[in-house]
Design an enzyme around this catalytic site. Structure first.
Site, PDB file in Angstrom:
ATOM      1  N   ASP A  57     -24.586 -18.967 -31.356  1.00 42.53           N
ATOM      2  CA  ASP A  57     -23.468 -19.027 -32.294  1.00 42.53           C
ATOM      3  C   ASP A  57     -23.445 -20.407 -32.942  1.00 42.53           C
ATOM      4  O   ASP A  57     -23.069 -21.391 -32.310  1.00 42.53           O
ATOM      5  CB  ASP A  57     -22.162 -18.766 -31.546  1.00 42.53           C
ATOM      6  CG  ASP A  57     -20.988 -18.605 -32.491  1.00 42.53           C
ATOM      7  OD1 ASP A  57     -21.172 -18.802 -33.715  1.00 42.53           O
ATOM      8  OD2 ASP A  57     -19.881 -18.277 -32.021  1.00 42.53           O
ATOM      9  N   HIS A  68     -21.486 -21.102 -35.387  1.00 42.63           N
ATOM     10  CA  HIS A  68     -20.065 -21.331 -35.676  1.00 42.63           C
ATOM     11  C   HIS A  68     -19.832 -21.874 -37.076  1.00 42.63           C
ATOM     12  O   HIS A  68     -18.794 -22.477 -37.356  1.00 42.63           O
ATOM     13  CB  HIS A  68     -19.462 -22.285 -34.639  1.00 42.63           C
ATOM     14  CG  HIS A  68     -18.256 -21.720 -33.948  1.00 42.63           C
ATOM     15  ND1 HIS A  68     -16.998 -22.258 -34.087  1.00 42.63           N
ATOM     16  CD2 HIS A  68     -18.122 -20.668 -33.119  1.00 42.63           C
ATOM     17  CE1 HIS A  68     -16.136 -21.566 -33.370  1.00 42.63           C
ATOM     18  NE2 HIS A  68     -16.790 -20.590 -32.775  1.00 42.63           N
ATOM     19  N   GLU A 119     -25.835 -16.502 -35.060  1.00 41.66           N
ATOM     20  CA  GLU A 119     -24.563 -16.061 -35.624  1.00 41.66           C
ATOM     21  C   GLU A 119     -23.934 -17.159 -36.479  1.00 41.66           C
ATOM     22  O   GLU A 119     -23.929 -18.328 -36.102  1.00 41.66           O
ATOM     23  CB  GLU A 119     -23.629 -15.712 -34.457  1.00 41.66           C
ATOM     24  CG  GLU A 119     -22.217 -15.337 -34.827  1.00 41.66           C
ATOM     25  CD  GLU A 119     -21.376 -15.035 -33.599  1.00 41.66           C
ATOM     26  OE1 GLU A 119     -20.149 -15.216 -33.672  1.00 41.66           O
ATOM     27  OE2 GLU A 119     -21.947 -14.642 -32.559  1.00 41.66           O
ATOM     28  N   GLU A 162     -17.397 -12.119 -37.870  1.00 39.18           N
ATOM     29  CA  GLU A 162     -16.167 -12.270 -37.102  1.00 39.18           C
ATOM     30  C   GLU A 162     -15.004 -12.767 -37.950  1.00 39.18           C
ATOM     31  O   GLU A 162     -13.844 -12.512 -37.631  1.00 39.18           O
ATOM     32  CB  GLU A 162     -16.377 -13.205 -35.918  1.00 39.18           C
ATOM     33  CG  GLU A 162     -16.558 -14.671 -36.272  1.00 39.18           C
ATOM     34  CD  GLU A 162     -16.731 -15.547 -35.042  1.00 39.18           C
ATOM     35  OE1 GLU A 162     -15.906 -16.456 -34.860  1.00 39.18           O
ATOM     36  OE2 GLU A 162     -17.672 -15.316 -34.267  1.00 39.18           O
ATOM     37  N   HIS A 190     -17.342  -8.680 -32.528  1.00 39.16           N
ATOM     38  CA  HIS A 190     -16.815  -9.944 -32.027  1.00 39.16           C
ATOM     39  C   HIS A 190     -15.652  -9.621 -31.085  1.00 39.16           C
ATOM     40  O   HIS A 190     -14.772  -8.841 -31.418  1.00 39.16           O
ATOM     41  CB  HIS A 190     -16.325 -10.766 -33.224  1.00 39.16           C
ATOM     42  CG  HIS A 190     -15.709 -12.075 -32.873  1.00 39.16           C
ATOM     43  ND1 HIS A 190     -14.357 -12.325 -33.011  1.00 39.16           N
ATOM     44  CD2 HIS A 190     -16.248 -13.226 -32.403  1.00 39.16           C
ATOM     45  CE1 HIS A 190     -14.091 -13.571 -32.651  1.00 39.16           C
ATOM     46  NE2 HIS A 190     -15.220 -14.138 -32.274  1.00 39.16           N
TER      47      HIS A 190
END
Length: 392
Positions: free
Chosen positions: A197, A199, A224, A250, A300
């Site tokens: 991730d 982010h 991700e 997400e 998610h």
């Protein structure tokens, strides 16, 4: 049958979340439904929105799920953002719970029936005994946590390997990220999937690509959110330039946002959050659009236990579902507050058979964990090397 009220319940799950459990009550004795409206750092706003929604749905038949959903969207007049959609999603989930209980069937049966025998799940690095020094990104520390997760029976794990960054990168940080992934792959072997991730920390396509290229030799299942969400063309450009699957979703909220992403075939996996995008009603339409464009769905799900059950039923019924995020047992009193029908075996959740969602909340125990102000992890450290505030 008629809806008689909304009863939200806030349960503190420190340090970063207050779970918001939403109980929809009916005029049938003992018949109610549960949904989840957890939204980090927006608890008070979501609670206010649920209060605003109550006059719209009271008196309606809870079994008419689509009609109630349409009322929530259209009576609002203003387009619903993440706060409104989170509140509405929890109501939608609870209506399916009521409908399943009323018919004596699990929710997945009402969504079209079972398409798989079990649902694959993954958890996060640091979710077991070993706690991570995330800022230091200590390789030995991270690998010790990975071993614990593998020994617990999981077949996949996720973590964030990228430091707070900006539009450019530091070569030593990029190299360290590559070494971290190399060590992680050697530790867990080839039979365990590694999910990464980012982010949205990289602020440029170039910075994102630099880090993706560093981790690619470890063959992650996906990277991700390599950049901030909302620009499907930028995601497509990244995907075309790297040899690694990309996932995102997400922080996308509407079917239209996912449709734009899917039509460009910009990623390998979409990640709708069923607590924010519209529950089962919209989640299934997103999955169908993704399937038409050769994409898998990896929901998610870092929230509470009701959200976990929602993801489980979705996974049982959706053909292009791939894997579900979960953080079961996030607090030591988890089992005192919630009873679910989740059973995990070798990295999979078994198919539930309980009518509805198969979750009940002990409201007396839940009341022992009232709202607490959430903390933002690493807020002081969220800066790039020149002091610019970085993406969390």
């Amino acid at each position: 049958m008629k809806i008689t009220g909304i009863k939200p319940l806030v349960v503190s799950a420190p340090p970063h979340r207050n779970w918001i459990f939403v109980k929809i009550e009916t005029d049938q004795p003992g018949l109610h439904g549960w949904g989840e409206a957890t939204l980090e750092w927006k608890t008070r706003a979501v609670m206010g929105c649920l209060e605003d929604f109550e006059p719209i749905i009271v008196g309606r038949d809870p079994r008419n799920v689509t009609q109630v959903w349409e009322a929530l969207l259209k009576a609002a007049f203003w387009p619903l953002g993440v706060i409104g959609l989170t509140a509405a999603s929890a109501i939608e989930q609870a209506l399916w719970d009521i409908k399943g209980k009323d018919l004596g069937q699990p929710v997945w049966q009402l969504l079209g029936g079972q398409v798989r025998d079990r649902v694959r799940v993954y958890t996060h690095l640091g979710s077991r005994k070993t706690k991570l020094d995330r800022a230091a990104r200590d390789i030995k520390n991270f690998c010790e946590s990975a071993i614990e997760i593998k020994e617990a029976g999981y077949t996949a794990l996720k973590f964030g390997p990228v430091p707070y960054t900006h539009y450019d990168t530091l070569l030593r940080e990029v190299k360290h990220t590559g070494k971290l992934l190399e060590a992680m792959r050697e530790t867990v072997g080839d039979d365990m999937d590694i999910l990464l991730d980012f982010h949205g920390r990289p602020s440029s396509i170039g910075a994102a690509i630099a880090y993706i290229e560093a981790v690619t030799p470890a063959r992650p299942m996906f990277v991700e959110e390599p950049i901030q969400p909302g620009d499907p063309e930028a995601m497509r450009m990244i995907a075309q330039k790297v040899d690694c699957p990309i996932a995102t979703g997400e922080r996308l909220l509407t079917h239209k946002e996912f449709e734009d992403l899917c039509n460009l075939k910009a990623v390998t996996y979409v990640q709708p959050d069923l607590c924010h995008c519209g529950g089962f009603t919209v989640g299934k339409s997103i999955a169908a659009t993704a399937a038409a464009n050769y994409m898998g769905v990896c929901p998610h799900n870092p929230m509470g236990p009701i959200a976990g059950m929602v993801g489980l039923h979705f996974g049982v019924a959706v053909p292009n579902f791939v894997i579900l995020e979960e953080i079961g047992g996030a607090v030591p009193w988890y089992d005192d507050v919630v009873q679910t029908s989740i059973q995990r075996s070798n990295g999979f959740w078994e198919v539930p058979t309980t009518p509805g969602l198969g979750v009940e909340i002990n409201e007396r125990e839940a009341a022992r964990h009232p709202f607490q102000q959430e903390t933002v992890a690493g807020l002081e450290a969220m800066v790039s090397r020149d002091g610019t505030i970085a993406n969390w």
